[in-house]
Design an enzyme around this catalytic site. Structure first.
Site, PDB file in Angstrom:
ATOM      1  N   ARG A  81      33.608 -17.077 -89.751  1.00  0.00           N
ATOM      2  CA  ARG A  81      32.705 -17.081 -90.905  1.00  0.00           C
ATOM      3  C   ARG A  81      31.546 -16.131 -90.627  1.00  0.00           C
ATOM      4  NH1 ARG A  81      31.649 -21.948 -90.840  1.00  0.00           N
ATOM      5  NH2 ARG A  81      32.979 -22.756 -92.512  1.00  0.00           N
TER       6      ARG A  81
ATOM      7  N   GLU B 197      43.157 -30.668 -93.660  1.00  0.00           N
ATOM      8  CA  GLU B 197      42.193 -30.409 -92.588  1.00  0.00           C
ATOM      9  C   GLU B 197      41.616 -31.740 -92.134  1.00  0.00           C
ATOM     10  OE1 GLU B 197      37.815 -28.379 -91.863  1.00  0.00           O
ATOM     11  OE2 GLU B 197      39.157 -27.476 -93.352  1.00  0.00           O
TER      12      GLU B 197
ATOM     13  N   TRP C 118      42.252 -16.579 -89.244  1.00  0.00           N
ATOM     14  CA  TRP C 118      40.843 -16.571 -89.652  1.00  0.00           C
ATOM     15  C   TRP C 118      40.040 -15.824 -88.590  1.00  0.00           C
ATOM     16  CZ3 TRP C 118      37.039 -21.199 -89.047  1.00  0.00           C
ATOM     17  CH2 TRP C 118      35.856 -20.947 -89.771  1.00  0.00           C
TER      18      TRP C 118
ATOM     19  N   GLU D 117      31.561 -21.428 -84.085  1.00  0.00           N
ATOM     20  CA  GLU D 117      31.397 -20.569 -85.261  1.00  0.00           C
ATOM     21  C   GLU D 117      29.970 -20.636 -85.791  1.00  0.00           C
ATOM     22  OE1 GLU D 117      33.161 -22.403 -88.968  1.00  0.00           O
ATOM     23  OE2 GLU D 117      33.724 -23.953 -87.508  1.00  0.00           O
TER      24      GLU D 117
ATOM     25  N   GLU E 188      32.402 -32.292 -85.762  1.00  0.00           N
ATOM     26  CA  GLU E 188      31.720 -31.011 -85.940  1.00  0.00           C
ATOM     27  C   GLU E 188      30.241 -31.223 -85.634  1.00  0.00           C
ATOM     28  OE1 GLU E 188      33.119 -28.407 -89.395  1.00  0.00           O
ATOM     29  OE2 GLU E 188      33.339 -30.445 -90.175  1.00  0.00           O
TER      30      GLU E 188
END
Length: 427
Positions: free
Chosen positions: A76, A168, A73, A272, A173
């Site tokens: 984003r 996941e 990845w 991110e 977060e």
């Protein structure tokens, strides 16, 4: 191959675009909070899992354990993961968010994607399964993420053979500041999720989530360091730990698969950009401010359960790492025990290295009746110890049992901790 070359080119071109101003100095002891695993199940012992643990006390990332990028990845959009934004120093893993000087286009996933913000990702080289995982981290004071999570590939065979699934597990977060957007609550407390990523036999994709676990807090995650922990108990459940708070628990989504979280996952530490407009994109001012744009991971630690009597000798231990205030404790001040030629005594201990526990049994007059030694292997143990007696003891007044944890082949003078329990014998 095109994607890898694009990432490498971006790292080389952009590594020197950003001025490196010295940030505020933080101490790894700014605030003491609860840390370490919870009490283990009876007969088990927590031991450190070194493949997923790091104190970040060096000057560069330990490449035997970690990748300085996400292998599948690139980030984003508009946030691009860049190895140049990962560093280790001053006792921390640092991830620095930055504004790129110009838009950068990367061809990935079959399309051109435009990025104008630099983020970072550190990923474990190995996958892991059940255990306790925690980190001590201070979020950046921006709307970029500070995260501690695990995930797998999405290509495990499902119960119908033609379907697929992936996992996941988000222990935590967050972002580091509030604002006028719906995801502003992510700037404080702890937020934990579990995703069962499912693709049915027709190729339709689903994000099946367990109910989110939240810990509320008045202060922002960027104001100070916090300890975030998660116990992946088994295929069906997890527990979460925030600083000194009591734990909260979660049952994984199980309508597709009865024991869904049955595959190993990789640890991921990521800075991110979140989906806009749910969370506002970081602005140029905060991204150019060294006092705001950096995430500080003080340490990450992982623990696995072994049997109490397992020496765990195949794992090299770090004698300088003091995980515990070493102790031995009984669960209560008194216990009742049926009269017998042995006493089964519940206790727990915490030891930074292999120790021994010396037991001494006294009668009501203070006369010594029995002595015994237990080898206490390093870790956090919960056990029932059997003290063998020469004969059945008379009923009557309670007996006193003392326990001293000390270095191997030690004595009472170098005892590290001691506890006492009174034993009432019954017929």
């Amino acid at each position: 191959m095109i994607l890898k070359q694009a990432i490498l080119t971006l790292v080389l071109v952009n590594a020197n675009l950003f001025a490196q101003e010295p940030p505020k100095t933080y101490s790894s002891t700014d605030k003491e909070t609860r840390q370490g695993p919870p009490k283990p199940p009876m007969g088990k012992r927590w031991v450190l899992n070194p493949d997923f643990s790091d104190e970040f006390n060096g000057t560069e990332l330990d490449t035997t354990k970690w990748l300085d990028h996400h292998p599948t990845w690139i980030g984003r959009a508009p946030g691009l993961f860049m190895s140049s934004q990962v560093s280790v120093g001053d006792g921390f893993l640092k991830m620095e968010g930055k504004k790129l000087e110009k838009d950068t286009i990367v061809h990935a996933y079959g399309k051109d994607i435009t990025f104008n913000i630099a983020g970072a990702a550190v990923v474990s080289k190995k996958a892991t399964k059940f255990g306790y995982y925690e980190c001590r981290v201070k979020a950046a004071a921006t709307t970029m993420s500070t995260t501690f999570w695990f995930s797998s590939s999405n290509n495990f065979k499902g119960p119908k053979d033609c379907d697929r699934y992936g996992l996941e597990w988000d222990i935590h977060e967050s972002i580091g500041r509030e604002g006028d957007f719906n995801g502003s609550y992510f700037a404080s407390g702890m937020h934990s999720n579990a995703h069962f990523w499912y693709t049915d036999c027709n190729g339709k994709k689903y994000d099946h989530r367990a109910p989110q676990v939240k810990f509320e807090d008045a202060k922002l995650t960027s104001e100070d360091f916090n300890v975030y922990g998660g116990w992946w108990r088994d295929e069906s459940t997890a527990s979460y730990y925030y600083n000194n708070r009591p734990p909260k628990h979660q049952k994984f989504y199980d309508k597709v698969k009865k024991k869904p979280f049955d595959q190993p996952m990789y640890m991921r530490l990521v800075n991110e950009t979140y989906p806009f407009p749910w969370i506002e994109l970081p602005n140029a001012e905060e991204l150019s401010d060294p006092s705001k744009n950096t995430v500080y991971y003080d340490w990450v630690r992982a623990y696995r359960l072994v049997d109490v009597n397992d020496p765990n000798s195949e794992v090299e231990k770090d004698p300088t790492l003091k995980l515990y205030h070493e102790n031995v404790t009984f669960p209560s001040a008194t216990i009742e025990h049926k009269r017998s030629k042995s006493l089964e005594i519940p206790l727990s201990y915490q030891a930074n290295e292999d120790r021994e526990i010396a037991f001494i049994l006294f009668d009501n007059e203070g006369k010594k009746i029995k002595e015994a030694i237990l080898t206490a292997y390093a870790g956090y143990a919960n056990l029932e110890y059997t003290l063998q007696l020469d004969q059945k003891l008379p009923l009557g007044s309670p007996y006193k049992l003392s326990a001293h944890i000390r270095p191997l082949k030690g004595n009472k003078k170098n005892s590290l901790d001691e506890s006492t329990v009174y034993i009432h014998l019954t017929k």
